[in-house]
Design a protein around this motif. Structure first.
Motif, mmCIF file in Angstrom:
data_model
loop_
_atom_site.group_PDB
_atom_site.id
_atom_site.type_symbol
_atom_site.label_atom_id
_atom_site.label_comp_id
_atom_site.label_asym_id
_atom_site.label_seq_id
_atom_site.Cartn_x
_atom_site.Cartn_y
_atom_site.Cartn_z
ATOM 1 N N ASP A 57 -12.577 5.711 3.392
ATOM 2 C CA ASP A 57 -11.113 5.652 3.825
ATOM 3 C C ASP A 57 -10.611 7.150 3.597
ATOM 4 O OD1 ASP A 57 -8.633 3.651 3.898
ATOM 5 O OD2 ASP A 57 -8.195 5.471 2.736
ATOM 6 N N GLY A 65 1.131 4.815 0.270
ATOM 7 C CA GLY A 65 0.186 5.951 0.617
ATOM 8 C C GLY A 65 0.779 7.289 0.294
ATOM 9 N N GLU A 104 -7.888 0.673 -2.060
ATOM 10 C CA GLU A 104 -7.511 0.988 -0.587
ATOM 11 C C GLU A 104 -8.896 0.554 0.093
ATOM 12 O OE1 GLU A 104 -5.725 4.609 -0.656
ATOM 13 O OE2 GLU A 104 -4.370 3.682 -2.172
ATOM 14 N N ASP A 112 0.974 -1.199 0.060
ATOM 15 C CA ASP A 112 0.091 -0.032 0.046
ATOM 16 C C ASP A 112 0.962 1.269 0.064
ATOM 17 O OD1 ASP A 112 -2.101 1.952 0.415
ATOM 18 O OD2 ASP A 112 -1.790 1.812 2.499
HETATM 19 MG MG LIG Z 1 -3.841 5.047 2.419
#
Ligand SMILES: [Mg+2]
Ligand SMILES: Nc1ncnc2c1ncn2[C@@H]1O[C@H](COP(=O)(O)OP(=O)(O)OP(=O)(O)O)[C@@H](O)[C@H]1O
Length: 601
Positions: free
Chosen positions: A236, A25, A208, A23
């Protein structure tokens, strides 16, 4: 019960495999993985996270998404490396440039910023000749080195596992809701260039938000909401984007049985928590003008302190938050009191306001879908930890009669662990079409059709007059597409022996209400507004051509030719587009397929 091809493949694999979910970010990244032994069913308890990153004094699942470059554009340090004092010294002495928030630079062009946030995202440093793909590649190569280190260090036979499975790892990359097609292609290329795998098909994508809800569902924390026919949304709230997805629970939450079906196209808004920092930065710079703190080093240090303490401490109740300046002094005209810059509640609210509004607007849309009453919303992502933001969301939810939850499970794990669950189990059975999807093609010219008047025409291999730029819709916006179902369109084209049998079909998306029949106005050079090029589907029709009879007559050039009527079959319900071409002969009912490749250009 084995539900689909992926699940079957995962269960009956013939060799040891490693599935890694990465992931990336905007502010922090994380990695989870599962080692799948051959002959054994995958176990959810087998998921491991990288819990210690180089440099970290306090172990953490999350690692900052930062790359430091030296003057020669070499990526020298990553993530938490600057917590190591020797590396920090080098960063400072050798003036390495930190590159941050680069994930947002790969966003699709149609994703709009909020007007208040338009100027907020910095580009890559101008003095470095690097592209966003380079940053992705360098960072992913660093991640690969950490996957290797983790597997070797954290498993009894780690080196054997790594050597055995490193060449055929499955890589699940997570993305915000709005990233698809071309963005996935750029990320896939960067992952291959970073040597995570040589096989592009081993790289999968999941959003996500979808990964988060799958993780939370299997923790049992939201079981009370996962009843058949309930509607539930996941919001999210990250550093860069706010992603909202809503589902209908189509089968209950009992272990292994949960089935979720998207009920509207997933929302994505670039309004994550870094924008609060950006708004604060403008104010802090202005406030400290002509004070002893008016220099880059002090401002940078203050922004770190804002991120670490002022921002999380803001609850919307106290009259101000402090920003420690590091020198004991008072200058009331500048709001400096006993060595602290006081940021009033009013100012703090202003910094949060564009993000707050974007989130509430997204939630309003989700709860207003006709006939699909979403009354329960789960929150995830680091920004959802903000006391102020969450209290604002709670106030909104109370006025709307919506229940909200922010499960206190370590949310850092939710996206990457959820990504592994997504790969191992097929919980999502349907997704909503975000756009009208269609293929560009030619129609027979009909002089009586007023829509065809004044349009350019061309002549095909059979000598027939055709009108190009017709938009053949294959999936309508806001309709449910089953994950394993194909949508298709028929095409009819003449070929001669000597012409190329490769066809290139362009898949387009149309963003607005009702798609036009033609993609261009008569005489226009540009396509109508609202069309987005998704990909090119390429396939070789030689097999179909060889099996077809010639047409009775010759074409105007005196050549024999064949008409081929073939079907372009697209799978649009999964997280990536897949395609194949289909043809059926007049004599046999059995269809012939040819795989089509997907290209992004
Ligand atoms: Mg994230
Ligand atoms: N208590 C808090 N108050 C305000 N913001 C917070 C708090 N805790 C974390 N954040 C913010 O959350 C962000 C990190 O969240 P997360 O890790 O979900 O984002 P990301 O994955 O980096 O971003 P994205 O998924 O949007 O690309 C940081 O910007 C951080 O400032």
């Amino acid at each position: 019960m084995i539900r689909n091809r992926r699940e079957k493949r995962v269960r009956y694999r013939s060799k040891r495999e490693i599935v890694v979910c990465i992931d990336i970010g905007t502010t922090f990244s994380a990695v989870s993985m599962s080692i799948l032994e051959c002959g054994q069913p995958p176990r959810n308890s087998n998921i491991q996270e990288i819990t210690r990153w180089p440099g970290q004094n306090v172990p953490s699942i999350k690692v900052p998404s930062i790359v430091w470059y030296n003057a020669e554009e070499v990526a020298k340090a990553f993530g938490s490396d600057d917590e190591d004092c020797l590396i920090l010294e080098k960063i400072e002495n050798e003036h390495w440039t930190p590159v941050v928030w680069w994930k947002l630079l790969i966003r699709p062009g149609h994703l709009q910023f909020l007007p208040a946030l338009q100027e907020a995202i910095p580009g890559l440093p101008e003095h470095l000749d690097i592209k966003v793909e380079d940053v992705f590649r360098h960072y992913l190569a660093y991640i690969r080195s950490q996957i290797e280190r983790h597997i070797i260090d954290s498993n009894a036979n780690g080196r054997e596992i790594w050597e055995d499975a490193k060449s055929h790892m499955t890589i699940v990359l997570t993305t915000p809701n709005g990233w698809e097609g071309i963005t996935q292609h750029r990320m896939r290329q960067a992952a291959m260039d970073a040597d995570l795998t040589k096989d592009g098909a081993k790289i999968k994508f999941v959003t996500e938000a979808e990964a988060s809800i799958l993780y939370l569902a299997q923790t049992g924390k939201i079981d009370g909401w996962l009843h058949r026919n309930n509607y539930i949304a996941m919001c999210d709230c990250g550093g860069g984007t706010i992603d909202i997805t809503a589902y209908k629970v189509s089968a209950s939450s009992s272990p292994g049985k949960l089935r979720l079906e998207e009920i509207c196209y997933p929302r994505c808004c670039i309004a994550g928590s870094v924008f609060v920092n950006r708004m604060a930065e403008v104010w802090i710079r202005d406030r400290l003008k002509n004070t002893m703190f008016d220099d880059e080093v002090s401002i940078k240090r203050l922004l770190v302190s804002f991120e670490k303490s002022s921002k999380p401490s803001f609850d919307g109740e106290k009259p101000y938050v402090n920003l420690a300046l590091g020198a004991y002094m008072t200058e009331r005209a500048k709001d400096i009191h006993n060595g602290n810059l006081r940021i009033s509640k009013k100012e703090m609210v202003t910094f949060f306001e564009p993000c707050r509004q974007a989130i509430i607007q997204g939630l309003e849309e989700i709860i207003s879908i006709p006939d699909k009453p979403v009354k329960r919303i789960v929150f995830g992502g680091g920004f959802a930890n903000s006391k102020y933001l969450f209290s604002e969301v709670r106030k909104w939810a109370e006025t709307k009669g919506v229940e909200i939850a922010r499960p206190d499970d370590p949310l850092e794990k939710s996206v990457t662990n959820g990504g592994i669950h997504w790969y191992l189990n097929s919980t999502i059975v349907g997704r909503m079409a975000k756009f009208h999807y269609g293929i560009e093609g030619d129609a027979n010219f009909n002089p009586a059709d007023p829509d065809m008047r004044g349009r350019e025409t061309l002549v095909d291999m059979a000598g027939e007059k055709k009108v190009p730029y017709v938009f053949f819709v294959i999936v309508k916006k806001d309709t449910t597409i089953s994950v394993d179902k194909e949508a298709s369109a028929w095409f009819y084209r003449a070929f001669t022996d000597d012409c190329d049998k490769t066809v290139s079909l362009v898949l387009w998306a149309y963003r607005w209400g009702v798609p036009p029949k033609f993609m261009k106005k008569p005489g226009a050079t540009k396509l109508d507004d609202g069309f987005l090029r998704i990909c090119t589907v390429k396939g070789d029709l030689s097999k179909f051509y060889d099996a077809s009879p010639y047409h009775e007559s010759l074409n105007p050039d005196g050549k024999m030719f064949k008409y081929l009527q073939y079907e372009a079959c697209l799978m649009l319900g999964d997280t990536e587009v897949r395609a194949r071409l289909k043809w059926r002969s007049e004599t046999s009912k059995k269809p012939i397929y040819c795989e089509a490749s997907i290209g992004y250009d």
